[in-house]
Design an enzyme around this catalytic site. Structure first.
Site, PDB file in Angstrom:
ATOM      1  N   LYS A   9      -2.647  -8.015  11.056  1.00  0.00           N
ATOM      2  CA  LYS A   9      -1.223  -7.669  11.125  1.00  0.00           C
ATOM      3  C   LYS A   9      -0.623  -7.990  12.508  1.00  0.00           C
ATOM      4  O   LYS A   9      -1.358  -8.214  13.478  1.00  0.00           O
ATOM      5  CB  LYS A   9      -1.057  -6.185  10.777  1.00  0.00           C
ATOM      6  N   TYR A  49       4.392  -6.290  -0.754  1.00  0.00           N
ATOM      7  CA  TYR A  49       4.253  -4.833  -0.804  1.00  0.00           C
ATOM      8  C   TYR A  49       5.092  -4.205  -1.915  1.00  0.00           C
ATOM      9  O   TYR A  49       5.460  -3.023  -1.813  1.00  0.00           O
ATOM     10  CB  TYR A  49       4.631  -4.231   0.552  1.00  0.00           C
ATOM     11  N   HIS A 115      -4.979  -5.447   6.869  1.00  0.00           N
ATOM     12  CA  HIS A 115      -4.798  -5.120   5.452  1.00  0.00           C
ATOM     13  C   HIS A 115      -6.011  -5.624   4.685  1.00  0.00           C
ATOM     14  O   HIS A 115      -6.573  -6.659   5.033  1.00  0.00           O
ATOM     15  CB  HIS A 115      -3.547  -5.809   4.892  1.00  0.00           C
ATOM     16  N   GLU A 126      -3.060 -11.078  -4.535  1.00  0.00           N
ATOM     17  CA  GLU A 126      -2.753 -11.309  -3.121  1.00  0.00           C
ATOM     18  C   GLU A 126      -3.272 -12.672  -2.643  1.00  0.00           C
ATOM     19  O   GLU A 126      -2.599 -13.353  -1.871  1.00  0.00           O
ATOM     20  CB  GLU A 126      -3.334 -10.155  -2.288  1.00  0.00           C
TER      21      GLU A 126
HETATM   22  P1  ATP Z   1      -3.172  -1.916   3.411  1.00  0.00           P
HETATM   23  O1  ATP Z   1      -2.531  -1.996   2.034  1.00  0.00           O
HETATM   24  O2  ATP Z   1      -2.286  -2.458   4.514  1.00  0.00           O
HETATM   25  O3  ATP Z   1      -4.556  -2.487   3.424  1.00  0.00           O
HETATM   26  P2  ATP Z   1      -3.879   0.774   2.851  1.00  0.00           P
HETATM   27  O4  ATP Z   1      -4.232   0.259   1.489  1.00  0.00           O
HETATM   28  O5  ATP Z   1      -4.917   1.507   3.634  1.00  0.00           O
HETATM   29  O6  ATP Z   1      -3.376  -0.401   3.778  1.00  0.00           O
HETATM   30  P3  ATP Z   1      -1.369   1.636   1.742  1.00  0.00           P
HETATM   31  O7  ATP Z   1      -1.231   3.006   1.194  1.00  0.00           O
HETATM   32  O8  ATP Z   1      -1.519   0.484   0.788  1.00  0.00           O
HETATM   33  O9  ATP Z   1      -2.585   1.667   2.782  1.00  0.00           O
HETATM   34  O10 ATP Z   1      -0.115   1.364   2.691  1.00  0.00           O
HETATM   35  C1  ATP Z   1       0.211   0.056   3.087  1.00  0.00           C
HETATM   36  C2  ATP Z   1       0.585   0.044   4.544  1.00  0.00           C
HETATM   37  O11 ATP Z   1       1.788   0.774   4.727  1.00  0.00           O
HETATM   38  C3  ATP Z   1      -0.422   0.726   5.479  1.00  0.00           C
HETATM   39  O12 ATP Z   1      -1.473  -0.109   5.866  1.00  0.00           O
HETATM   40  C4  ATP Z   1       0.453   1.092   6.656  1.00  0.00           C
HETATM   41  O13 ATP Z   1       0.665  -0.038   7.514  1.00  0.00           O
HETATM   42  C5  ATP Z   1       1.756   1.456   5.973  1.00  0.00           C
HETATM   43  N1  ATP Z   1       1.849   2.909   5.704  1.00  0.00           N
HETATM   44  C6  ATP Z   1       1.224   3.583   4.717  1.00  0.00           C
HETATM   45  N2  ATP Z   1       1.532   4.884   4.745  1.00  0.00           N
HETATM   46  C7  ATP Z   1       2.377   5.041   5.792  1.00  0.00           C
HETATM   47  C8  ATP Z   1       3.062   6.133   6.362  1.00  0.00           C
HETATM   48  N3  ATP Z   1       2.948   7.369   5.856  1.00  0.00           N
HETATM   49  N4  ATP Z   1       3.848   5.904   7.444  1.00  0.00           N
HETATM   50  C9  ATP Z   1       3.984   4.666   7.948  1.00  0.00           C
HETATM   51  N5  ATP Z   1       3.371   3.585   7.462  1.00  0.00           N
HETATM   52  C10 ATP Z   1       2.582   3.763   6.395  1.00  0.00           C
HETATM   53 MG    MG Z   2      -2.942  -0.937   0.300  1.00  0.00          MG
END
Ligand code: ATP
Ligand code: MG
Length: 137
Positions: A9, A49, A115, A126
């Site tokens: 990222k 996303y 990610h 993806e």
């Molecule tokens: P990624 O999809 O990036 O691998 P993840 O699967 O661990 O991460 P997700 O729940 O899919 O997490 O959320 C996607 C991304 O959105 C996170 O990686 C983070 O950058 C951001 N994000 C998630 N939750 C929050 C939050 N509560 N506040 C701010 N940013 C968040």
């Molecule tokens: Mg995710």
């Protein structure tokens, strides 16, 4: 043998952590079989996303992901999807286990450096969102 999709990222690219993070992939036995640098525009980031469209953090997530270049890559290995999720650590670096990429490099829940796909379905979607078949070795 399984493939997963990964992003280094903007927060990590800005801090010159591409090499250190790629080293983690290779040390873990995750082979980089496709890789490129891209600067996402809002449309591309929103589409990526889409599952988070209704979340309160969506707009800031898109703003962050378009704030600078990222590295996108396909990683291949045994159980690549699960093993890469383990290598990344939890979304919030404060919850991530010691020695994981997020524990060592992430700045916060939002600026969390990497990610990784969370299922075979998301990995397929993806990978195809960023790469054509002929770009994957
Ligand atoms: P990624 O999809 O990036 O691998 P993840 O699967 O661990 O991460 P997700 O729940 O899919 O997490 O959320 C996607 C991304 O959105 C996170 O990686 C983070 O950058 C951001 N994000 C998630 N939750 C929050 C939050 N509560 N506040 C701010 N940013 C968040
Ligand atoms: Mg995710």
């Amino acid at each position: 043998i399984e493939k997963t999709f990964s992003i280094v990222k903007p927060d990590a690219v800005k801090r010159n952590l591409i090499g250190a993070i790629y080293q983690r992939f290779e040390n873990a036995g995750l082979k980089i079989v496709a890789s490129k640098m891209v600067h996402l525009d809002a449309t591309k980031a929103q589409g990526f996303y889409a599952e988070h469209e209704e979340k309160p953090f969506f707009n800031e997530l898109v703003e962050f992901m378009t704030s600078g270049p990222v590295m996108v890559q396909v990683l291949e290995g045994e159980n690549a999807i699960y093993s890469y999720r383990e290598l990344m650590g939890k979304t919030n670096p404060e919850d991530a286990a010691c020695g994981t990429i997020r524990s060592d490099f992430a700045l916060s829940m939002r600026y969390n450096s990497v990610h990784g796909s969370d299922s075979p379905e998301s990995a397929a979607r993806e990978i195809a969102y960023f790469f054509t078949e002929d770009e994957i070795c």
